[in-house]
Design a protein around this motif. Sequence first.
Motif, PDB file in Angstrom:
ATOM      1  N   ASP A 151    -116.760  -8.805 -96.684  1.00  0.00           N
ATOM      2  CA  ASP A 151    -115.498  -8.480 -97.274  1.00  0.00           C
ATOM      3  C   ASP A 151    -115.762  -8.691 -98.614  1.00  0.00           C
ATOM      4  O   ASP A 151    -115.638  -9.748 -99.381  1.00  0.00           O
ATOM      5  CB  ASP A 151    -114.601  -9.343 -96.935  1.00  0.00           C
ATOM      6  N   THR A 152    -115.523  -7.399 -99.491  1.00  0.00           N
ATOM      7  CA  THR A 152    -115.565  -7.730-100.951  1.00  0.00           C
ATOM      8  C   THR A 152    -114.263  -7.430-101.526  1.00  0.00           C
ATOM      9  O   THR A 152    -114.196  -7.154-102.717  1.00  0.00           O
ATOM     10  CB  THR A 152    -116.479  -6.582-101.627  1.00  0.00           C
ATOM     11  N   GLY A 153    -113.204  -7.437-100.673  1.00  0.00           N
ATOM     12  CA  GLY A 153    -111.681  -7.511-101.238  1.00  0.00           C
ATOM     13  C   GLY A 153    -111.533  -6.288-101.777  1.00  0.00           C
ATOM     14  O   GLY A 153    -111.673  -5.168-101.243  1.00  0.00           O
ATOM     15  N   SER A 154    -111.135  -6.148-103.206  1.00  0.00           N
ATOM     16  CA  SER A 154    -110.563  -5.028-103.865  1.00  0.00           C
ATOM     17  C   SER A 154    -111.514  -4.327-104.674  1.00  0.00           C
ATOM     18  O   SER A 154    -111.385  -3.453-105.450  1.00  0.00           O
ATOM     19  CB  SER A 154    -109.344  -5.434-104.848  1.00  0.00           C
ATOM     20  N   SER A 155    -112.981  -4.913-104.592  1.00  0.00           N
ATOM     21  CA  SER A 155    -113.913  -4.309-105.299  1.00  0.00           C
ATOM     22  C   SER A 155    -114.091  -2.847-104.924  1.00  0.00           C
ATOM     23  O   SER A 155    -113.964  -2.334-103.810  1.00  0.00           O
ATOM     24  CB  SER A 155    -115.348  -5.134-104.868  1.00  0.00           C
ATOM     25  N   PRO A 156    -114.523  -2.029-106.050  1.00  0.00           N
ATOM     26  CA  PRO A 156    -114.770  -0.575-105.690  1.00  0.00           C
ATOM     27  C   PRO A 156    -116.069  -0.193-105.041  1.00  0.00           C
ATOM     28  O   PRO A 156    -116.139   0.790-104.537  1.00  0.00           O
ATOM     29  CB  PRO A 156    -114.731  -0.073-107.426  1.00  0.00           C
ATOM     30  N   VAL A 157    -116.791  -1.221-104.787  1.00  0.00           N
ATOM     31  CA  VAL A 157    -118.147  -1.153-104.151  1.00  0.00           C
ATOM     32  C   VAL A 157    -118.173  -2.096-103.006  1.00  0.00           C
ATOM     33  O   VAL A 157    -118.051  -3.261-103.179  1.00  0.00           O
ATOM     34  CB  VAL A 157    -119.225  -1.046-104.873  1.00  0.00           C
ATOM     35  N   LYS A 158    -118.625  -1.565-101.767  1.00  0.00           N
ATOM     36  CA  LYS A 158    -118.673  -2.502-100.487  1.00  0.00           C
ATOM     37  C   LYS A 158    -120.018  -2.738-100.482  1.00  0.00           C
ATOM     38  O   LYS A 158    -120.918  -2.144-100.973  1.00  0.00           O
ATOM     39  CB  LYS A 158    -118.152  -1.571 -99.218  1.00  0.00           C
ATOM     40  N   LEU A 159    -120.472  -3.924 -99.728  1.00  0.00           N
ATOM     41  CA  LEU A 159    -121.927  -4.380 -99.505  1.00  0.00           C
ATOM     42  C   LEU A 159    -122.113  -4.467 -98.010  1.00  0.00           C
ATOM     43  O   LEU A 159    -121.266  -5.098 -97.477  1.00  0.00           O
ATOM     44  CB  LEU A 159    -121.914  -5.653-100.304  1.00  0.00           C
ATOM     45  N   ALA A 160    -123.358  -4.062 -97.863  1.00  0.00           N
ATOM     46  CA  ALA A 160    -123.665  -4.226 -96.245  1.00  0.00           C
ATOM     47  C   ALA A 160    -125.119  -4.421 -96.313  1.00  0.00           C
ATOM     48  O   ALA A 160    -125.982  -3.996 -97.184  1.00  0.00           O
ATOM     49  CB  ALA A 160    -123.496  -3.134 -95.273  1.00  0.00           C
ATOM     50  N   LEU A 161    -125.914  -5.125 -95.298  1.00  0.00           N
ATOM     51  CA  LEU A 161    -127.162  -5.289 -95.042  1.00  0.00           C
ATOM     52  C   LEU A 161    -127.635  -4.649 -93.773  1.00  0.00           C
ATOM     53  O   LEU A 161    -126.843  -4.601 -92.850  1.00  0.00           O
ATOM     54  CB  LEU A 161    -127.246  -6.900 -94.983  1.00  0.00           C
ATOM     55  N   TYR A 162    -128.971  -4.171 -93.958  1.00  0.00           N
ATOM     56  CA  TYR A 162    -129.471  -3.506 -92.731  1.00  0.00           C
ATOM     57  C   TYR A 162    -130.808  -3.866 -92.767  1.00  0.00           C
ATOM     58  O   TYR A 162    -131.487  -3.962 -93.891  1.00  0.00           O
ATOM     59  CB  TYR A 162    -129.325  -1.884 -93.022  1.00  0.00           C
ATOM     60  N   LYS A 163    -131.393  -3.821 -91.648  1.00  0.00           N
ATOM     61  CA  LYS A 163    -132.851  -4.142 -91.638  1.00  0.00           C
ATOM     62  C   LYS A 163    -133.851  -2.931 -92.460  1.00  0.00           C
ATOM     63  O   LYS A 163    -133.157  -1.739 -92.182  1.00  0.00           O
ATOM     64  CB  LYS A 163    -133.614  -3.987 -90.084  1.00  0.00           C
ATOM     65  N   ARG A 164    -134.531  -3.211 -93.151  1.00  0.00           N
ATOM     66  CA  ARG A 164    -135.251  -2.305 -94.166  1.00  0.00           C
ATOM     67  C   ARG A 164    -135.868  -1.246 -93.494  1.00  0.00           C
ATOM     68  O   ARG A 164    -135.512  -0.032 -93.944  1.00  0.00           O
ATOM     69  CB  ARG A 164    -136.232  -2.900 -94.963  1.00  0.00           C
ATOM     70  N   ARG A 165    -136.735  -1.193 -92.323  1.00  0.00           N
ATOM     71  CA  ARG A 165    -137.208  -0.288 -91.642  1.00  0.00           C
ATOM     72  C   ARG A 165    -136.103   0.639 -91.179  1.00  0.00           C
ATOM     73  O   ARG A 165    -136.279   1.988 -91.183  1.00  0.00           O
ATOM     74  CB  ARG A 165    -137.981  -0.743 -90.382  1.00  0.00           C
ATOM     75  N   GLY A 166    -134.883   0.032 -90.491  1.00  0.00           N
ATOM     76  CA  GLY A 166    -133.977   1.000 -90.042  1.00  0.00           C
ATOM     77  C   GLY A 166    -133.323   1.810 -90.980  1.00  0.00           C
ATOM     78  O   GLY A 166    -132.823   2.665 -90.827  1.00  0.00           O
TER      79      GLY A 166
END
Length: 208
Positions: A151-166
């Motif tokens: 949850d990055t609030g009102s930030s213009p860019v969201k952040l997510a993590l994914y397994k590198r290989r996937g």
Amino acid sequence: MTSIENITLDVADIDAAATFYSTAFGLDSQLLGFRSTQEPSTGFRGYTLSLTVAQPADADAYLDAALAAGATSLKPAAKSMWGYGGVVQAPDGAIWKVATSSKKNSGPAAKRFDSMVLLLGVENIGASKRFYVDHGLPVAKSFGPMYVEFDTGSSPVKLALYKRRGLAKDAGVSSDGSGSHRLVVGGAATFTDPDGFAWETTSQHAAR
């Protein structure tokens, strides 16, 4: 709370990069900045950037503009069980996905995106998740050891993590890669995460 204000890409030619991203995606310097670098970087850089749009026609408009401006197609636009989208690689090497959860158009095509998402490919989802939670980012969604969205609030860019290989598979490339990520996240704090992704305050960005 650790927010994301902008993204800076390290590129060989700043003017060429600025022209490409303005032409292809309509991104301005407030959201996407550039720094000159000659640091070695080979193969997959461990991240993708995504534009989420409202309908397939909008995705096509962005992808067609990117290809016309010099991008390389990694995954042609197509329907999937999740919606519709495609993946391109910009001339500077950054990988971009443009996608929508909708499979049908509801109006004329428009080059307008709803959100921009930075997806980091990490080796250990649990460790990276704990690291970012400790740095003030609450979890919005979590799917076991495969995917985490913050949850990055009102930030213009969201952040997510994914397994590198996937993440590499989703982008249509090999997961092999070494050298610089050629990416700096601009936000409210300065640190480097467990996978080597660097964050800097916006004041540090401005000072460069």
